[in-house]
Design a protein around this motif. Structure first.
Motif, PDB file in Angstrom:
ATOM      1  N   UNK A  91       0.825  -1.207   0.000  1.00 42.12           N
ATOM      2  CA  UNK A  91       0.000   0.000   0.000  1.00 42.12           C
ATOM      3  C   UNK A  91       0.860   1.258   0.000  1.00 42.12           C
ATOM      4  N   UNK A 118      -5.745  13.441  -8.400  1.00 39.52           N
ATOM      5  CA  UNK A 118      -6.339  12.094  -8.370  1.00 39.52           C
ATOM      6  C   UNK A 118      -5.555  11.227  -7.384  1.00 39.52           C
ATOM      7  N   UNK A 126      -6.220  12.187  -3.680  1.00 33.82           N
ATOM      8  CA  UNK A 126      -7.455  11.639  -3.108  1.00 33.82           C
ATOM      9  C   UNK A 126      -7.317  10.155  -2.789  1.00 33.82           C
ATOM     10  N   UNK A 175      -6.807   8.649   1.213  1.00 35.32           N
ATOM     11  CA  UNK A 175      -7.797   7.685   1.720  1.00 35.32           C
ATOM     12  C   UNK A 175      -7.095   6.396   2.146  1.00 35.32           C
ATOM     13  N   UNK A 180      -5.395   6.991   5.442  1.00 37.62           N
ATOM     14  CA  UNK A 180      -6.409   6.999   6.504  1.00 37.62           C
ATOM     15  C   UNK A 180      -6.706   5.552   6.914  1.00 37.62           C
ATOM     16  N   UNK A 181      -6.979   4.725   5.919  1.00 39.16           N
ATOM     17  CA  UNK A 181      -7.341   3.333   6.217  1.00 39.16           C
ATOM     18  C   UNK A 181      -6.148   2.560   6.795  1.00 39.16           C
ATOM     19  N   UNK A 203      -6.052   2.491  10.451  1.00 39.87           N
ATOM     20  CA  UNK A 203      -7.141   1.841  11.163  1.00 39.87           C
ATOM     21  C   UNK A 203      -7.995   2.821  11.952  1.00 39.87           C
ATOM     22  N   UNK A 204      -8.435   2.406  13.124  1.00 37.95           N
ATOM     23  CA  UNK A 204      -9.280   3.242  13.962  1.00 37.95           C
ATOM     24  C   UNK A 204      -8.619   4.574  14.287  1.00 37.95           C
ATOM     25  N   UNK A 205      -7.340   4.555  14.551  1.00 39.72           N
ATOM     26  CA  UNK A 205      -6.600   5.792  14.789  1.00 39.72           C
ATOM     27  C   UNK A 205      -6.780   6.763  13.625  1.00 39.72           C
ATOM     28  N   UNK A 224      -9.166   7.294  11.779  1.00 42.74           N
ATOM     29  CA  UNK A 224     -10.485   7.940  11.683  1.00 42.74           C
ATOM     30  C   UNK A 224     -10.675   9.020  12.745  1.00 42.74           C
ATOM     31  N   UNK A 225      -9.801   9.068  13.752  1.00 48.63           N
ATOM     32  CA  UNK A 225      -9.911  10.074  14.788  1.00 48.63           C
ATOM     33  C   UNK A 225      -9.317  11.392  14.286  1.00 48.63           C
ATOM     34  N   UNK A 268      -8.177  12.571   8.562  1.00 50.58           N
ATOM     35  CA  UNK A 268      -9.531  12.789   8.030  1.00 50.58           C
ATOM     36  C   UNK A 268      -9.709  14.221   7.537  1.00 50.58           C
ATOM     37  N   UNK A 296     -10.629  15.168   3.663  1.00 51.52           N
ATOM     38  CA  UNK A 296     -11.791  16.029   3.409  1.00 51.52           C
ATOM     39  C   UNK A 296     -11.382  17.310   2.700  1.00 51.52           C
ATOM     40  N   UNK A 297     -10.266  17.890   3.111  1.00 54.18           N
ATOM     41  CA  UNK A 297      -9.816  19.150   2.505  1.00 54.18           C
ATOM     42  C   UNK A 297      -9.332  18.948   1.072  1.00 54.18           C
ATOM     43  N   UNK A 352     -10.047  16.635  -1.040  1.00 54.13           N
ATOM     44  CA  UNK A 352     -11.080  16.073  -1.916  1.00 54.13           C
ATOM     45  C   UNK A 352     -11.393  16.998  -3.092  1.00 54.13           C
ATOM     46  N   UNK A 377     -12.744   3.567  20.716  1.00 52.92           N
ATOM     47  CA  UNK A 377     -13.706   3.773  19.608  1.00 52.92           C
ATOM     48  C   UNK A 377     -15.094   3.249  19.973  1.00 52.92           C
ATOM     49  N   UNK A 400     -14.028  14.764  17.799  1.00 53.78           N
ATOM     50  CA  UNK A 400     -14.272  14.760  16.355  1.00 53.78           C
ATOM     51  C   UNK A 400     -13.608  13.575  15.675  1.00 53.78           C
ATOM     52  N   UNK A 401     -14.381  12.967  14.792  1.00 50.39           N
ATOM     53  CA  UNK A 401     -13.861  11.884  13.953  1.00 50.39           C
ATOM     54  C   UNK A 401     -14.003  12.321  12.497  1.00 50.39           C
ATOM     55  N   UNK A 402     -13.588  11.442  11.570  1.00 46.54           N
ATOM     56  CA  UNK A 402     -13.745  11.744  10.153  1.00 46.54           C
ATOM     57  C   UNK A 402     -15.199  11.995   9.775  1.00 46.54           C
ATOM     58  N   UNK A 438     -16.967   8.396  -3.261  1.00 47.77           N
ATOM     59  CA  UNK A 438     -16.022   9.434  -3.672  1.00 47.77           C
ATOM     60  C   UNK A 438     -16.236   9.781  -5.147  1.00 47.77           C
ATOM     61  N   UNK A 472     -19.303  11.887  -5.460  1.00 44.52           N
ATOM     62  CA  UNK A 472     -19.001  13.247  -5.006  1.00 44.52           C
ATOM     63  C   UNK A 472     -18.362  14.019  -6.162  1.00 44.52           C
ATOM     64  N   UNK A 506     -19.363  19.023  -3.538  1.00 43.59           N
ATOM     65  CA  UNK A 506     -18.548  19.365  -2.371  1.00 43.59           C
ATOM     66  C   UNK A 506     -19.321  20.184  -1.337  1.00 43.59           C
ATOM     67  N   UNK A 544     -12.900  -0.002   8.077  1.00 38.11           N
ATOM     68  CA  UNK A 544     -12.034  -0.331   9.205  1.00 38.11           C
ATOM     69  C   UNK A 544     -12.753  -1.060  10.327  1.00 38.11           C
ATOM     70  N   UNK A 590     -11.140  -4.898  10.010  1.00 40.82           N
ATOM     71  CA  UNK A 590     -10.412  -4.141   8.997  1.00 40.82           C
ATOM     72  C   UNK A 590     -10.424  -4.937   7.691  1.00 40.82           C
TER      73      UNK A 590
END
Lengths: 647, 647
Positions: free
Chosen positions: A342, A393, A396, A400, A403-404, A407-409, A411-412, A418, A422-423, A425, B185, B236-238, B400, B403, B411, B429, B433
Motif C-alpha cells: 500500500x 487524483x 485523493x 484515503x 487513513x485506512x 485503522x481506527x486511529x 479515523x480520529x 480525516x 476532506x480538505x 477532496x 472507539x 471529532x472523527x472523520x 467518492x 461526489x 462538495x 475499518x 479491517x
C-alpha cells in the motif's frame, strides 16, 4: 520465474544524511528557498486546531493569513516594482510548502495572491497593478476570483455575467442575468472579500467581445454588501472549513471604466474596443492565463498534502504492532507485505510527482520570462492540466489509503488524516475538473485539432492528417541525452535484465503513448469527416480514449522528469535510493497498464508476472530505508498535526 | 473488432413499472418488509440536518434513536419471548433500510441493538436476556460493546482486559492493566451508555480461560461515570458526528457474578469454570459470533449508503448540462461517455451486491435456525467477512466517485455527498479491517489450514495436502442447476457469442478462483514445511496472494447470487434490464482482472478489447433506463437529504 534485483547496497546507513540527500534532490533548485520557508513558518500559523466550528475555523484562517504576511510569504512571485520578491516559480514552491500545513490557509492564500492577485497582475495594466497589488500583498484588500458560475462549471466560455459599457457615464454595468449565472464557490465571498475580479462577457455598444475581467468592490469597510451586490454563504462543505466560500450576484452594479483589467481588451472613454490580440480564441485563452498558475499550484499543494498523509501513515506503521510471529514476536505493521504494497509505491509516486512538478515550474518560469513561443505556452497549459489532474487524483486515492492504513486511529480527527482527505477532496474538482482536464490534455496532444474543427473542410483535414498528432508533445521533455543513452543500453540487455533497465521502462511508456495517440488521431480524422450533427456522438465515443491518451502522455513525462532528477543528483546513497524508487515508480506504472501491453503482446505473461514480483521485492527492499525516504518528502514534524505521528 | 450486443428491447417503456419491478427483484424475499419500513420511517427521524456541531449532532442522533423505538424498529430480530418481532435476517434487512438515511443514526442503532443487544442475546443465558433485553429494546438501557482495545485493533485474541473471579465475594473484577488496554472507539461510551458488554480474559483461580464477555454498569442515572470507570471522549472523527465514541478504562471494577454472559463459559459460585464447548479455539470463535451479524449488517448499510450516493449523482447528471454539441444543443452530463463509464458499472455492482447480500442473509438465518453444520457456520463467517470487505471497499470508492461526479455541487454539504463519504469511510475499518478480513477469507478457503499450522507435523501436512483447499467453498453457492445449464450452453457458443454468454462469465470467474486458490494451497504447503522461525516471513510473502484469493472467491459468489436473483425474477422488462446489468457486472469484473487472464492466455488480446467495447456499449444502452434502474435501488426521495437531488 525469479527476477534479479540488485541487493541493497552495503554502505553504512545514515538515516539523517540519506533523508537530507533525498530532500535536497527532491527540492531541486528550490531547495534552499523551501528549506528556509519550512524553518521560518511556525506551527501556530500552519496548524489549525482540530474540531473547530465553522466560525472559529474561518477566523483562525483569516488570522493565519495575516500572520503569513509578516513572514514575507505574500510578496513572493510578485514583481519587484510593486514590492514583490522572488520569481513566479518560487511562489509555486512556496505554495507547496504551505500545502504541508493546513489546507484552508493554503487555499485562502491561493485565492488572495494567486487568483485575485494573479488576475490583477496578469490582466491589469501598470496603473491598476500599482493601485491594487500593494493592498493584495499586505491584505488591505481581500479579494475574490469571480469566474465560476453555478450553471457553468467547466464551460467558462459560456459565462452569462455581463459587463456592459455605458459611455454616457464612462462606467461598466456588471450584471447577473439569471440565478444560474451567480458566481459560485467563490473563496472570500461569504465573509472577508472586499473586492472581486469578475469574469463576464464584455459588451460594448451591443457587441459581445467575449470573456473579460473587471474589478468590482463588493463590501464596504464595515463588511456589509454594497448596493446591488448579493452575497450568499455556501456554509458547510466537505472540507476546507476555514475558507469562506460563497455566491455573488450583481444587480446592475456600476463600476468606473478604469476597473476593467484591460491589458488584453481595452475600452476607450468613447466606447471603442481594442485589443493587442486579434484572434478571439487566443484572447480568451490569454484571459484564462491565471488558471495555468492556479493549476500548477493546486497540483503541487495536493501533492504536499499527500506527502503529509504518507508521513503520518509511515510513522504510525513503524510504531504500531499487530499480531505476533509463530515464535511470539510482535510484528510492526510496516513489516506486513500488504502494508508495504500500500505505502511504498505511493512514496515512489510522491518522488515522481515532485520531480515532474519541478520541471513544470521551470517551464512556467521560462514562459513567463518570455522564453518559448506560442507552442511552448500551449504545451505548458497542457502539462499544467495533466499534472494537476494526475497529482490530485493521486492525492485523493492516497490520502484515503493512508487513513485506512492507520485503522481506527486514522479515523480520529486528532490524528490529522480525516481533515486531510476532506480538505484535499475538492482539489479533484476545482481549478479544472479532472475529467475535463483529461480531455483538454488529449486535445493538446492533437495538434491543430481545434483549428480543424472549425476552419477546415473535410478534404483539407484529410490532407493535413499526417500532422494531426502533435509531434512536439511526443518529444522528450527533459534529460534527452541521458534518456537516449539509457534506451540504447537497454536495447543490448538480455530479456531478464530488462526488467530493471530504465531505457526499457522509457520505451514501454513511449510506445504506449504513441500507439494510443496515433489511434486517437485516426479516430478523430474520421470524426472530422462526419456531418456536424453526427460529430458530437462520434466525438463522445472517443472520451475514454482521450482520457487514456492524456494518462499515457503524462506517465511518460513524469518518468522523464524522474530520470532528470536522478541525473542531477550526485553519486551516493540518496541517488541509489532514488534509482530504486524510480524502478518502483516505472514498474508500477507499467504494471497498472499491463492489460494494455498484454492485449498487444508487447510483452508476455511470464514477463508481466516478473514485473509484479519485482514490484513486491522493491517494496520490501525500500522498506529498509522507509524512514529516511519519508523524511525526504520535506514535511516538517511541526506541521504534522497528528497525535499518532509524534516522535 | 466489433461485438454483438442485443439491441434495447422495443417494448414500451414504463419507468415506474420498471423501477417497481427492479426494486421488488432486488429486495427479494424482504420486499414487503423493507417497503413497509421505507414508508413507515419519516424524514424527521432519518435525515440529519446539515452543518450541526458535535453536541447538536449527538443529541439529534440520540433523539432519533428514541423515535425509531416508536416505529417498532428496535424489536426486529429479537426473539418473540423477550418481546421481539421478525427474524434475524429481517433485522439486517431493516438495518439496510436505515442505512439509506443518516449513518450516525444507523451506527448508533447498530451499537445498541446489534452489538450490545446482540452480545446479551448470543452470549447471555435466559435469565440475563429477560433481565436486559427489554431495556435494550425500549432504550431504558443504552449500552456499549467493549471489544476493541487501543493496542489491539484486529487481534482480539490478545485482549489485555482482565475479568478475574473473586470467590470470596462472588464477584468479578474487571480491570484495564495498561493504557493500551483501554477500550477504544466505543459507541455510546462518550455520552449515552449506562452499561457495557466488556470483552476480556476470564481468569479463574489463576487460570486464563480466554476471551469472555461481562456486562458492566458504567454510568449512574445522572450520567456520571461510576467508581473505577474512566470514560474518555474521542471528540471529532472523520464522520459519524452523531455517534459518541469514546474510551473506557476499568480500575478494579467489581460486578456481580451474575453479570458474566455465561452461555459458553460459566463460573459457579465456588469458582469452577465450565463450558459446553470443549475446544478453546471453537469457544473463542463462538464468543465472537456477534461479529458475524455485525459484519453482514455493516456491509449492507455500506451498500445502502452507496445506493443513496448513486441516486443523488444520477439525478444530478440527468438535470445538469455542460457545454453544447457542435450544433448548439446543451448536453446533459449523463450523456457523456466518461460519465456513463463512471456511474453505470457501479449501478450494476449495486445490484450485484444487493443479490449477494440477500443470499448471505438467508444463510445467516439458516445457521441461526440450526440448519447447517459447523462447516456451514465457518462458511457463513467467511462469506460475511468477504462481502463486508467487498461492499465497504466499493462504498468508499463509489461514494467518492459520486461526489466528484457532481463537481462543485458535490462538495457542498447541502447536497449530501460529503457527509456520506465521511460517514461511510470508517466502514472499511470497523467490524473487521478490510485488509485483515481478506486474509481471514483466504484462510477460510484453505480447509484445515489453521489446524495444520498448530497440530500436524510436516509429513502429515504433505500427506493431507490433497485436501488443503476447501472443496466445499469452491462449490456453487446457489442456483446450481441454472448455472450448470448456462455453462453448458456457453460451451456450445461461438467465440463471438461468448462475450455475452453468462456461462462463459461463470467459467472465467471460476477458473481464476480455482487457479489462484490452488496455487496458494501449494505455497502454503511449502510454508508448513519450514521451521517455525522462517514461517512468518514465508507466510508474509503470501499476503498479496491471499488477498487475491479472497477477491476471486467473492467475485464468483457474487455473480452466482446475481444469477440466482435473475432466475427468481419473472419474465419482463425488469428481468431484461437485470440481465444487462449482470452482463455489465460480470464483464466489468472480468475486465478488472484482464491482466490475470491475459498473463495466463485464458483469452487473447482481441477478446480482451472486445470485452472493453462491450462494457462501453452496455453503459450506453443502460443509460436509457437509468432513472428506473436508480429508483430500483430503493432509496426513498424523502431520505436523500440533497438539494441537487430534489425532483
Amino acid at each position: 520465474m525469479t527476477t534479479t534485483i540488485n541487493p541493497t547496497p552495503a554502505a553504512p546507513r545514515d538515516r539523517a544524511a540519506l533523508a537530507a540527500g533525498l530532500r535536497a534532490a527532491l527540492d531541486g533548485e528550490f531547495h534552499e528557498f523551501k528549506q528556509g520557508l519550512r524553518e521560518r513558518l511556525d506551527a501556530e500559523t500552519m496548524v489549525r486546531p482540530v474540531g473547530q466550528d465553522i466560525d472559529t475555523a474561518r477566523e483562525w484562517t483569516t488570522n493565519s493569513l495575516r500572520r503569513l504576511t509578516e513572514t514575507g510569504y505574500n510578496t513572493v512571485g510578485m514583481p519587484e516594482e510593486f514590492g514583490g520578491t522572488e520569481s513566479f516559480a518560487h511562489s509555486i514552491a512556496a505554495f507547496e510548502v504551505l500545502g504541508t500545513g493546513d489546507l484552508s490557509l493554503t487555499i485562502k492564500s491561493g485565492v488572495q495572491s494567486g487568483l485575485f492577485g494573479g488576475a490583477i497582475l496578469n490582466l491589469g495594466n501598470d496603473e491598476q497593478r500599482r493601485r491594487w497589488l500593494p493592498g493584495v500583498m499586505n491584505l488591505d484588500i481581500l479579494g475574490c476570483y469571480g469566474m465560476t458560475e453555478l450553471g457553468r462549471g467547466s464551460d467558462v466560455q459560456s459565462l452569462e455575467t455581463t459587463i456592459t459599457y455605458l459611455p454616457e457615464t464612462e462606467e461598466f454595468e456588471v450584471h447577473t442575468p439569471t440565478d444560474d449565472a451567480r458566481k459560485a464557490y467563490i473563496g472570500n465571498a461569504a465573509k472577508d472579500g472586499h473586492m472581486a475580479a469578475v469574469f463576464g462577457k464584455l459588451i460594448v455598444d451591443g457587441t459581445d467581445h467575449g470573456v473579460h475581467c473587471i474589478v468590482v468592490p463588493i463590501r464596504d469597510d464595515e463588511g456589509n454588501a454594497l448596493e446591488g451586490i448579493e452575497l450568499g454563504d455556501h456554509g458547510h462543505k466537505g472540507g476546507l472549513l476555514g475558507v469562506d466560500n460563497g455566491t455573488i450576484a450583481f444587480h446592475h452594479v456600476r463600476v468606473p471604466r478604469e476597473n476593467l483589467l484591460d491589458r488584453y481588451g481595452h475600452v476607450s472613454a468613447d466606447g471603442t474596443y481594442s485589443s493587442p490580440i486579434e484572434r478571439r480564441g487566443k484572447r480568451f485563452s490569454t484571459m484564462l492565463s491565471t488558471l495555468v498558475r492556479g493549476r500548477i499550484s493546486v497540483g503541487g499543494a495536493g501533492a504536499s498534502a499527500t506527502r503529509r498523509g504518507l508521513t503520518i501513515a509511515v510513522r504510525h506503521a513503524l510504531k504500531r504492532t499487530q499480531f505476533t510471529t509463530p515464535t511470539g514476536e510482535p510484528v510492526h505493521i510496516m513489516r506486513y507485505q500488504l502494508h508495504q504494497r500500500k505505502l511504498v509505491p505511493e512514496l515512489a509516486r510522491a518522488y515522481a510527482f515532485g520531480f515532474a512538478q519541478n520541471e513544470l515550474m521551470k517551464s512556467f518560469q521560462a514562459v513567463a520570462d518570455g522564453e518559448g513561443d506560442e507552442t511552448a505556452q500551449r504545451e505548458l497549459g497542457t502539462h499544467a492540466a495533466g499534472l494537476k489532474a494526475a497529482q490530485t487524483r493521486w492525492a485523493n486515492d492516497t490520502l484515503q489509503m493512508c487513513r485506512e492504513a492507520c485503522g481506527g486511529y486514522g479515523y480520529m480527527a486528532e490524528n490529522g488524516l480525516t481533515t486531510l482527505t476532506a480538505d484535499a477532496d475538492v482539489f479533484a474538482t476545482f481549478e479544472g475538473d479532472n475529467t475535463v482536464l483529461s480531455q483538454l490534455v488529449a486535445r493538446g496532444l492533437l495538434s491543430g485539432f481545434q483549428a480543424s474543427w472549425s476552419n477546415l473542410d473535410m478534404l483539407e483535414t484529410v490532407r493535413r492528417s499526417a500532422a494531426l498528432v502533435s509531434n512536439r508533445l511526443l518529444e522528450r521533455t527533459t534529460a534527452k541525452a541521458t534518456i537516449d543513452r539509457l534506451v540504447s543500453i537497454a536495447s543490448r540487455k538480455s530479456s531478464e535484465e530488462k526488467i530493471l533497465a530504465r531505457g526499457w521502462h522509457v520505451e514501454l511508456l513511449e510506445y504506449r503513448e504513441k500507439r494510443i495517440i496515433e489511434a486517437l488521431g485516426m479516430r478523430m480524422r474520421e470524426v472530422l469527416k462526419l456531418d456536424k450533427s453526427e460529430q458530437f456522438e462520434a466525438m463522445n465515443q472517443c472520451q475514454n480514449h482521450m482520457a487514456d491518451a492524456a494518462a499515457a502522455h503524462m506517465d511518460r513525462v513524469i518518468l522523464e522528469a524522474f530520470i532528470e532528477g536522478i541525473s542531477e543528483t550526485e553519486e551516493g546513497h540518496a541517488r541509489e535510493v532514488l534509482i530504486k524508487l524510480c524502478d518502483l515508480y516505472a514498474l508500477s506504472t507499467i504494471h497498472d497498464n499491463a492489460t494494455w501491453y498484454l492485449e498487444r503482446s508487447v510483452y508476455d505473461g511470464p514477463r508481466s508476472r516478473g514485473i509484479a514480483q519485482a514490484i513486491e521485492k522493491l517494496c520490501a527492499e525500500l522498506t529498509d530505508d522507509i524512514e529516511a525516504i519519508t523524511d525526504g518528502l520535506g514535511v516538517e514534524e511541526k506541521f504534522l498535526n497528528s497525535v499518532i505521528a509524534q516522535a
